[in-house]
Design an enzyme around this catalytic site. Structure first.
Site, mmCIF file in Angstrom:
data_model
loop_
_atom_site.group_PDB
_atom_site.id
_atom_site.type_symbol
_atom_site.label_atom_id
_atom_site.label_comp_id
_atom_site.label_asym_id
_atom_site.label_seq_id
_atom_site.Cartn_x
_atom_site.Cartn_y
_atom_site.Cartn_z
ATOM 1 N N GLY A 1 0.546 -1.554 -0.175
ATOM 2 C CA GLY A 1 -0.171 0.014 -0.178
ATOM 3 C C GLY A 1 0.518 1.386 -0.179
ATOM 4 O O GLY A 1 2.079 1.403 0.037
ATOM 5 N N HIS B 1 -19.134 -4.906 -35.259
ATOM 6 C CA HIS B 1 -18.574 -6.957 -35.326
ATOM 7 C C HIS B 1 -17.184 -7.002 -35.566
ATOM 8 O O HIS B 1 -17.107 -6.885 -36.720
ATOM 9 C CB HIS B 1 -19.817 -7.681 -35.804
ATOM 10 C CG HIS B 1 -19.608 -8.523 -35.202
ATOM 11 N ND1 HIS B 1 -19.545 -9.474 -34.696
ATOM 12 C CD2 HIS B 1 -19.250 -9.621 -36.999
ATOM 13 C CE1 HIS B 1 -19.000 -10.794 -35.317
ATOM 14 N NE2 HIS B 1 -19.309 -10.583 -36.546
HETATM 15 P P1 NAD Z 1 -2.853 -2.625 -2.687
HETATM 16 O O1 NAD Z 1 -3.609 -1.359 -1.767
HETATM 17 O O2 NAD Z 1 -3.232 -2.403 -3.205
HETATM 18 O O3 NAD Z 1 -1.895 -4.228 -2.597
HETATM 19 C C1 NAD Z 1 -1.388 -3.358 -1.242
HETATM 20 C C2 NAD Z 1 -1.811 -5.195 -0.804
HETATM 21 O O4 NAD Z 1 -0.524 -5.270 0.148
HETATM 22 C C3 NAD Z 1 -3.098 -5.531 -0.105
HETATM 23 O O5 NAD Z 1 -3.333 -7.142 -0.612
HETATM 24 C C4 NAD Z 1 -2.814 -5.774 1.382
HETATM 25 O O6 NAD Z 1 -3.890 -6.957 1.350
HETATM 26 C C5 NAD Z 1 -1.824 -6.952 1.383
HETATM 27 N N1 NAD Z 1 -0.962 -6.093 2.323
HETATM 28 C C6 NAD Z 1 -1.026 -5.307 3.721
HETATM 29 N N2 NAD Z 1 -0.174 -5.128 4.504
HETATM 30 C C7 NAD Z 1 0.443 -6.548 4.342
HETATM 31 C C8 NAD Z 1 1.682 -7.334 5.067
HETATM 32 N N3 NAD Z 1 2.071 -7.030 5.985
HETATM 33 N N4 NAD Z 1 1.718 -8.550 4.548
HETATM 34 C C9 NAD Z 1 1.847 -8.922 3.147
HETATM 35 N N5 NAD Z 1 0.167 -8.306 2.097
HETATM 36 C C10 NAD Z 1 0.417 -7.091 3.572
HETATM 37 O O7 NAD Z 1 -1.307 -1.248 -2.528
HETATM 38 P P2 NAD Z 1 -0.464 -1.260 -3.928
HETATM 39 O O8 NAD Z 1 -0.295 -2.086 -4.410
HETATM 40 O O9 NAD Z 1 0.739 -1.227 -3.006
HETATM 41 O O10 NAD Z 1 -0.179 -0.467 -3.960
HETATM 42 C C11 NAD Z 1 -0.835 0.759 -3.551
HETATM 43 C C12 NAD Z 1 -2.000 1.519 -4.038
HETATM 44 O O11 NAD Z 1 -1.495 2.823 -5.713
HETATM 45 C C13 NAD Z 1 -3.082 1.561 -4.891
HETATM 46 O O12 NAD Z 1 -3.443 2.171 -3.735
HETATM 47 C C14 NAD Z 1 -3.368 1.186 -6.127
HETATM 48 O O13 NAD Z 1 -5.218 2.429 -6.227
HETATM 49 C C15 NAD Z 1 -2.336 1.972 -7.046
HETATM 50 N N6 NAD Z 1 -1.983 1.477 -7.644
HETATM 51 C C16 NAD Z 1 -2.978 1.130 -9.155
HETATM 52 C C17 NAD Z 1 -2.305 0.832 -10.065
HETATM 53 C C18 NAD Z 1 -3.176 0.822 -11.741
HETATM 54 O O14 NAD Z 1 -4.601 1.900 -11.253
HETATM 55 N N7 NAD Z 1 -3.757 -0.286 -11.189
HETATM 56 C C19 NAD Z 1 -1.357 -0.009 -10.180
HETATM 57 C C20 NAD Z 1 -0.774 -0.141 -8.899
HETATM 58 C C21 NAD Z 1 -1.179 0.962 -8.639
#
Ligand code: NAD
Ligand code: FAD
Length: 479
Positions: free
Chosen positions: A278, A451
């Protein structure tokens, strides 16, 4: 005398730079301050999105997917190649060129629109003025009627697996590997974990994702998440749910990762470890003490639905405030604030902000998931259509996944559209527009789709809501 502007944006990511351009288009005298520093020491506008997020990740996703398809799929099309070899340095150079062309584009857009782009740190002072610290230059106080905070976000660190910049890295580090890790560990099977895990898997890494939650992709519709987990596992992503990482230690050029899964202690050894658990708002340095701008316990600047903070004439947008951390959400907020500044009425429809995960298949959705509607007790009907029955998807050799439409059981208004399949990111745009106009499933069903196109799957899913799909056997009878 202090330099004076109508509005100063602090931060030139997709929230700040877009807002600054719109404000200038609206006739305001605008400055936009940004402190982004690349690894080579250069500065660039564009924030996380352009420099270390959306754009470089999509560049590598595209290159790695082409590499994978050339190796695994060309033969199916009847194309014989010699050995397909990877030139990672060239791939990284292409990525860097895309990034720099877009970031220099912002500079040009600032000039063309008359935005004063300032490189350095910006900070709101209790007086309402902005302290500007250019690199290596003298601190200057700038005046403005309004200030928009757009400082964005940064990766959340994990105490058990501290970043070391080379072996245990954040997403930025994971975009810049100079060699394909033989074994790659990723903590967090969220958006970043899945996208960057896919990149390196396609390029040859064995990838293990350690996710704390027991549920895979809980934000996605439950059926989409199930299909995604099936597809990603088939591709070789080793997704381990319910894992609590207790320690990650570098030794002998490997990272030794210890984690608990239920009552069991497990260990894996990887060459590189990405921590993607995150992101958190970067609100500390943007506010001097005593500014009277309220920040919540998690560091988000508190705002109302129009991005007004607790202090008059101070606004905050993008990742710095509540809501999904998405580039397009921040940009829309920037535009809204710029319009409100000149007395125009403006709002962001947060209910129709689309989400996309750029894996293969892609995942995209807008509106409510089935489980959210069930929890809220909203009566709904669902229609889906598989890409396996879509001619274009078959021609593309990408006939996995489906489109699912959820509509209100009584009014037929579309409440959510969920796509897992080829270029879902583009297909969802039609759904966003439909929902923006409060369309019914029937409206979509009555819309002519060319299509053969992938969008026919959306059309058929809309027909399926009332049991009228033509190219699939309907689960329910037409009403
Ligand atoms: P995320 O919130 O998508 O995923 C983080 C994951 O880590 C979650 O599944 C969570 O449960 C897990 N997690 C948290 N603490 C943990 C721990 N201690 N051990 C193991 N797992 C744990 O966040 P992200 O992937 O870091 O991305 C950050 C932000 O960037 C997001 O809010 C996302 O919207 C944005 N982002 C968007 C895109 C896109 O729009 N395609 C792409 C990349 C990032
Ligand atoms: P940022 O882009 O973080 O920009 C903030 C800017 O403000 C930075 O340049 C920062 O240096 C500057 N700044 C901060 N404090 C100060 C200060 N005090 N003075 C001066 N300048 C300051 N989102 C999507 O929608 N689609 C995607 O595909 C996508 N992919 C992503 C992939 C990755 C790997 C990552 C990490 C993120 C991705 N995101 C994606 C999320 C997206 O990057 C963010 O939501 C978006 O960049 C937020 O925009 P922002 O303008 O609020 O902040």
């Amino acid at each position: 005398m202090a330099r004076s502007f109508d509005v100063i944006f602090i931060g030139a990511g997709p929230a700040g730079y877009v807002g600054a351009i719109r404000a200038a288009q609206n006739g305001l005298k605008v400055a936009c301050i940004d402190s982004w520093k690349n690894r080579d020491g250069s500065n660039a506008f564009g924030g996380t999105c352009l420099n270390a997020g959306c754009i470089p990740s999509k560049a590598l996703l595209e290159s790695s997917e082409l590499y994978h398809r050339a190796r695994e799929e060309f033969a199916v099309h009847g194309i014989r190649t010699g050995e397909v070899a990877l030139d990672l340095a060239a791939m990284q150079t292409r990525k860097a060129k895309i990034v720099s062309s877009l970031t220099s584009g912002i500079k040009a857009l600032f000039q063309a629109n008359g935005v004063t782009g300032l490189v350095g740190r910006g900070r709101l002072l209790p007086s309402g003025k902005v302290e500007y610290t250019p690199e290596g230059g003298a601190v200057e106080e700038l005046e403005a009627k309004d200030v928009v905070l757009a400082g964005g976000s940064e990766p959340v660190p994990l105490a058990a697996a501290p970043f070391d910049g080379s072996t245990i890295v954040d997403s930025w580090g994971a975009l810049d590997f100079e060699a394909v890790p033989k074994r790659l560990g990723v903590i967090g099977a969220g958006v970043i974990g899945l996208e960057l895990g896919s990149v390196w898997r396609r390029l040859g890494s064995e990838v293990v994702l350690l996710e704390a939650l027991e549920t895979f992709l809980p934000a996605a519709d439950v059926q989409v998440a199930k299909e995604a987990e099936r597809q990603f596992t088939r591709q070789g992503l080793d997704i381990r749910l319910g894992c609590k990482v207790t320690e990650a230690k570098v030794g002998g050029r490997k990272v030794h990762v210890r984690y608990r899964k239920g009552a069991k202690e497990e260990t894996i050894e990887v060459d590189r470890l990405v921590v993607a658990v995150g992101r958190r708002p970067r609100s500390r340095e943007i506010l001097a003490e005593g500014t009277d701008v309220r920040v919540d316990a998690r560091g988000f600047v508190e705002v109302d639905e129009h991005c007004r903070t607790s202090r008059a004439h101070v606004w905050a947008i993008g990742d710095l405030v509540r809501g999904p951390m998405l580039a397009h959400k921040g940009s829309e907020e920037g535009v809204m604030v710029a319009d409100l500044l000149v007395g125009r009425s403006a709002e962001v429809n947060y209910a129709t902000v689309p989400s996309v995960i750029y894996t293969a298949p892609e995942i995209a959705w807008v509106g409510k998931s089935q489980q959210a509607l069930e929890q809220e007790g909203v009566p709904f009907k669902a229609g889906s259509f598989p890409f396996s029955a879509n001619g274009r998807a078959k021609a593309l050799e990408a006939a996995q996944g489906f489109v699912k439409i959820l509509a209100h059981a009584e009014t037929d208004e579309i409440l959510g559209v969920h796509v897992i399949g080829p270029v879902a990111s583009e297909l969802v745009a039609e759904a966003v527009l439909a929902m923006e106009f409060q369309a019914s499933a029937e409206d979509l069903a009555l819309t002519v789709h060319a299509h053969p196109t992938l969008s026919e799957a959306t059309h058929e899913a809309a027909l399926a809501v009332d049991g009228r799909a033509i190219h699939a056997i309907n689960k329910k009878k037409a009403g």
